[in-house]
Design a protein around this motif. Structure first.
Motif, PDB file in Angstrom:
ATOM      1  N   GLU A 225       0.879  -1.437   0.044  1.00 12.21           N
ATOM      2  CA  GLU A 225       0.108  -0.418  -0.254  1.00 12.21           C
ATOM      3  C   GLU A 225       0.521   1.520   0.207  1.00 12.21           C
ATOM      4  O   GLU A 225       1.756   1.470   0.349  1.00 12.21           O
ATOM      5  CB  GLU A 225      -0.650  -0.296   1.541  1.00 12.21           C
ATOM      6  CG  GLU A 225      -2.247  -0.861   1.015  1.00 12.21           C
ATOM      7  CD  GLU A 225      -3.127  -0.566   0.393  1.00 12.21           C
ATOM      8  OE1 GLU A 225      -2.835   0.453  -0.376  1.00 12.21           O
ATOM      9  OE2 GLU A 225      -3.352  -2.290  -0.340  1.00 12.21           O
ATOM     10  N   PRO A 226       0.935   1.514  -0.936  1.00 12.97           N
ATOM     11  CA  PRO A 226       1.992   3.065  -1.363  1.00 12.97           C
ATOM     12  C   PRO A 226       1.423   4.043  -0.100  1.00 12.97           C
ATOM     13  O   PRO A 226       0.510   4.372   0.012  1.00 12.97           O
ATOM     14  CB  PRO A 226       1.708   3.461  -2.923  1.00 12.97           C
ATOM     15  CG  PRO A 226       0.262   2.928  -3.232  1.00 12.97           C
ATOM     16  CD  PRO A 226       0.543   2.197  -2.502  1.00 12.97           C
ATOM     17  N   ARG A 227       2.423   4.428   0.360  1.00 17.64           N
ATOM     18  CA  ARG A 227       2.546   6.116   0.994  1.00 17.64           C
ATOM     19  C   ARG A 227       2.923   6.946   0.873  1.00 17.64           C
ATOM     20  O   ARG A 227       4.089   6.977   0.595  1.00 17.64           O
ATOM     21  CB  ARG A 227       1.903   5.854   3.072  1.00 17.64           C
ATOM     22  CG  ARG A 227       1.971   4.388   3.433  1.00 17.64           C
ATOM     23  CD  ARG A 227       2.259   4.489   5.134  1.00 17.64           C
ATOM     24  NE  ARG A 227       3.193   4.030   4.759  1.00 17.64           N
ATOM     25  CZ  ARG A 227       4.227   3.718   6.347  1.00 17.64           C
ATOM     26  NH1 ARG A 227       3.049   3.259   7.133  1.00 17.64           N
ATOM     27  NH2 ARG A 227       5.292   3.018   5.799  1.00 17.64           N
ATOM     28  N   ALA A 228       2.945   8.481   1.455  1.00 19.52           N
ATOM     29  CA  ALA A 228       2.939   9.418   0.642  1.00 19.52           C
ATOM     30  C   ALA A 228       4.509   9.547   1.344  1.00 19.52           C
ATOM     31  O   ALA A 228       5.635   9.840   0.509  1.00 19.52           O
ATOM     32  CB  ALA A 228       2.148  10.602   1.384  1.00 19.52           C
ATOM     33  N   ASP A 229       5.312   9.488   2.341  1.00 17.79           N
ATOM     34  CA  ASP A 229       6.261   9.113   2.550  1.00 17.79           C
ATOM     35  C   ASP A 229       7.001   7.860   2.339  1.00 17.79           C
ATOM     36  O   ASP A 229       8.356   8.218   3.035  1.00 17.79           O
ATOM     37  CB  ASP A 229       6.656   9.490   4.247  1.00 17.79           C
ATOM     38  CG  ASP A 229       5.288   7.792   5.497  1.00 17.79           C
ATOM     39  OD1 ASP A 229       5.248   7.495   4.674  1.00 17.79           O
ATOM     40  OD2 ASP A 229       5.730   8.405   6.752  1.00 17.79           O
ATOM     41  N   ASP A 230       6.359   7.294   1.625  1.00 18.09           N
ATOM     42  CA  ASP A 230       7.395   6.125   0.849  1.00 18.09           C
ATOM     43  C   ASP A 230       8.982   5.972   0.516  1.00 18.09           C
ATOM     44  O   ASP A 230       8.654   6.934  -0.103  1.00 18.09           O
ATOM     45  CB  ASP A 230       6.730   4.960   0.286  1.00 18.09           C
ATOM     46  CG  ASP A 230       5.421   4.165   1.402  1.00 18.09           C
ATOM     47  OD1 ASP A 230       5.790   4.280   2.676  1.00 18.09           O
ATOM     48  OD2 ASP A 230       5.250   3.566   0.989  1.00 18.09           O
ATOM     49  N   PRO A 231      10.071   5.541   0.255  1.00 16.82           N
ATOM     50  CA  PRO A 231      11.093   5.756  -0.379  1.00 16.82           C
ATOM     51  C   PRO A 231      10.873   5.532  -1.716  1.00 16.82           C
ATOM     52  O   PRO A 231      10.105   4.571  -1.114  1.00 16.82           O
ATOM     53  CB  PRO A 231      12.026   5.020   0.727  1.00 16.82           C
ATOM     54  CG  PRO A 231      11.414   3.997   1.415  1.00 16.82           C
ATOM     55  CD  PRO A 231      10.290   4.488   1.619  1.00 16.82           C
ATOM     56  N   PRO A 232      11.702   5.545  -2.155  1.00 15.54           N
ATOM     57  CA  PRO A 232      11.303   5.145  -4.164  1.00 15.54           C
ATOM     58  C   PRO A 232      12.207   3.642  -3.862  1.00 15.54           C
ATOM     59  O   PRO A 232      12.828   3.379  -3.001  1.00 15.54           O
ATOM     60  CB  PRO A 232      11.858   6.034  -4.884  1.00 15.54           C
ATOM     61  CG  PRO A 232      13.321   7.366  -3.606  1.00 15.54           C
ATOM     62  CD  PRO A 232      12.443   6.243  -2.391  1.00 15.54           C
ATOM     63  N   VAL A 233      11.029   3.027  -4.336  1.00 16.29           N
ATOM     64  CA  VAL A 233      11.746   1.622  -4.744  1.00 16.29           C
ATOM     65  C   VAL A 233      12.446   1.634  -6.149  1.00 16.29           C
ATOM     66  O   VAL A 233      11.720   1.832  -6.878  1.00 16.29           O
ATOM     67  CB  VAL A 233      10.870   0.004  -4.848  1.00 16.29           C
ATOM     68  CG1 VAL A 233      10.738  -0.800  -4.363  1.00 16.29           C
ATOM     69  CG2 VAL A 233       9.971   0.986  -2.835  1.00 16.29           C
ATOM     70  N   LEU A 234      13.554   1.074  -6.436  1.00 14.04           N
ATOM     71  CA  LEU A 234      14.205   1.062  -7.798  1.00 14.04           C
ATOM     72  C   LEU A 234      14.115  -0.595  -9.013  1.00 14.04           C
ATOM     73  O   LEU A 234      13.998  -1.457  -7.729  1.00 14.04           O
ATOM     74  CB  LEU A 234      15.147   1.901  -8.187  1.00 14.04           C
ATOM     75  CG  LEU A 234      15.591   3.303  -7.313  1.00 14.04           C
ATOM     76  CD1 LEU A 234      17.181   3.519  -7.503  1.00 14.04           C
ATOM     77  CD2 LEU A 234      14.800   3.830  -8.077  1.00 14.04           C
TER      78      LEU A 234
END
Length: 250
Positions: A225-234
Motif C-alpha cells: 500500500e503506497p504511502r506519501a512518505d515511502d522511499p522510492p523503490v528502484l
C-alpha cells in the motif's frame, strides 16, 4: 572525339562501381544501429524489448539467450572463469553479428561484464548501471534487496563503485529474502511476491531508497500500500535502458 572501345567500357564500369559504393555507404548510414541484449531469463525479454522501442527508437534490437549462465553462476556461488569465458564468447558473437552496442540484462553477471568491457570493441553495458546511479543520487541510506546472493553481491559492489566515483558517502545495507527464489522456482509466484514485499517493507523503514537487485522482484510492489512518505523503490529494467539510451546518444 573518336570512340575508344578499350577505354569507354572500363570508364563505364568504374562509374557504375563508384555509384554502387556510394549507394551502399548511404544504405549503411541510414540503416538503424544494432543493439544486442544478452539474457539469462526468457520472461524478461518482452519487457526489455518494449523499453528499447521507447528509449531507443532509432536502434534495432536483437536478443541472445542462455539460461545456463545464470544457473551455473547460482550453482558455483559467483561468476566463474568459465562463465566469464562463455559470456565473452556470446558478446563477441553479438559483435560479429553486427551489434554496435551490447546490453547484458542479468545482474548476476555484472562482475564478468566489468572485466570484459575494457576489451570489447563496442559499448558493453550492464543492466543495473542506471539503477545504481539513480540510487546514489536519491539518498544517503540505500537498502539493497535480492533473492539470490549471487545477485546481491555484485549489485552492492556496483553501488559502492558509483558512490566512490561520485564522491558520495553512502550507507549501504543489504538483505537476501530467504526462500523466495526457491519458492518462485517451484512455480509459486504469489508466495515469492509475498516474501519480497515483506523484505521491501522492512528496508523501506530503514532507508532513503530501496533497490531491487533482480527485475523479477518488481511484481511484489503491487502488494504494498503506497504511502506519501515511502522511499522510492528502484528496479533495473526501465532505469537500465534509459541509461543505455543516454550513453549511446553521446
Amino acid at each position: 572525339m573518336p570512340y575508344d572501345s578499350a577505354v569507354m567500357p572500363r570508364e563505364a564500369k568504374r562509374c557504375d562501381r563508384e555509384k554502387w559504393n556510394l549507394q551502399m555507404h548511404e544504405q549503411r548510414y541510414e540503416s538503424p544501429q544494432s543493439l544486442a541484449m544478452i539474457h539469462t531469463v526468457v520472461g524478461l525479454i518482452p519487457e526489455l524489448e518494449s523499453l528499447a522501442r521507447d528509449h531507443l527508437p532509432d536502434w534495432r534490437v536483437f536478443n541472445m539467450l542462455d539460461e545456463s549462465l545464470l544457473r551455473v553462476t547460482i550453482r558455483d556461488g559467483s561468476v566463474s572463469a568459465m562463465t566469464t569465458r562463455r559470456l565473452t564468447g556470446m558478446i563477441w558473437s553479438a559483435v560479429d553479428a553486427g551489434a554496435e552496442a551490447v546490453l547484458v540484462t542479468c545482474s548476476s553477471l555484472g562482475r564478468a561484464v566489468e572485466r570484459i568491457a575494457p576489451l570489447c570493441p563496442v559499448p558493453l553495458i550492464r543492466i543495473d548501471e542506471g539503477m545504481a546511479r539513480e540510487a546514489v543520487a536519491r539518498g544517503d541510506r540505500i537498502g539493497v534487496l535480492a533473492t539470490l546472493q549471487t545477485t546481491l553481491t555484485p549489485t552492492v559492489e556496483l553501488i559502492e563503485r558509483v558512490s566512490r566515483e561520485a564522491g558520495a558517502d553512502r550507507n549501504i545495507s543489504s538483505q537476501v529474502v530467504g526462500g523466495a527464489f526457491e519458492t518462485l522456482q517451484s512455480g509459486d509466484r504469489e508466495g515469492h511476491d509475498a516474501r519480497v514485499a515483506e523484505g521491501i517493507a522492512k528496508l523501506a523503514r530503514e532507508n532513503d531508497v530501496v533497490v531491487l537487485a533482480q527485475a523479477s522482484m518488481a511484481r511484489a510492489l503491487s502488494r504494498l500500500e503506497p504511502r506519501a512518505d515511502d522511499p522510492p523503490v528502484l528496479t533495473s529494467p526501465a532505469l537500465g535502458v534509459a541509461h543505455v539510451a543516454r550513453l549511446l546518444s553521446r
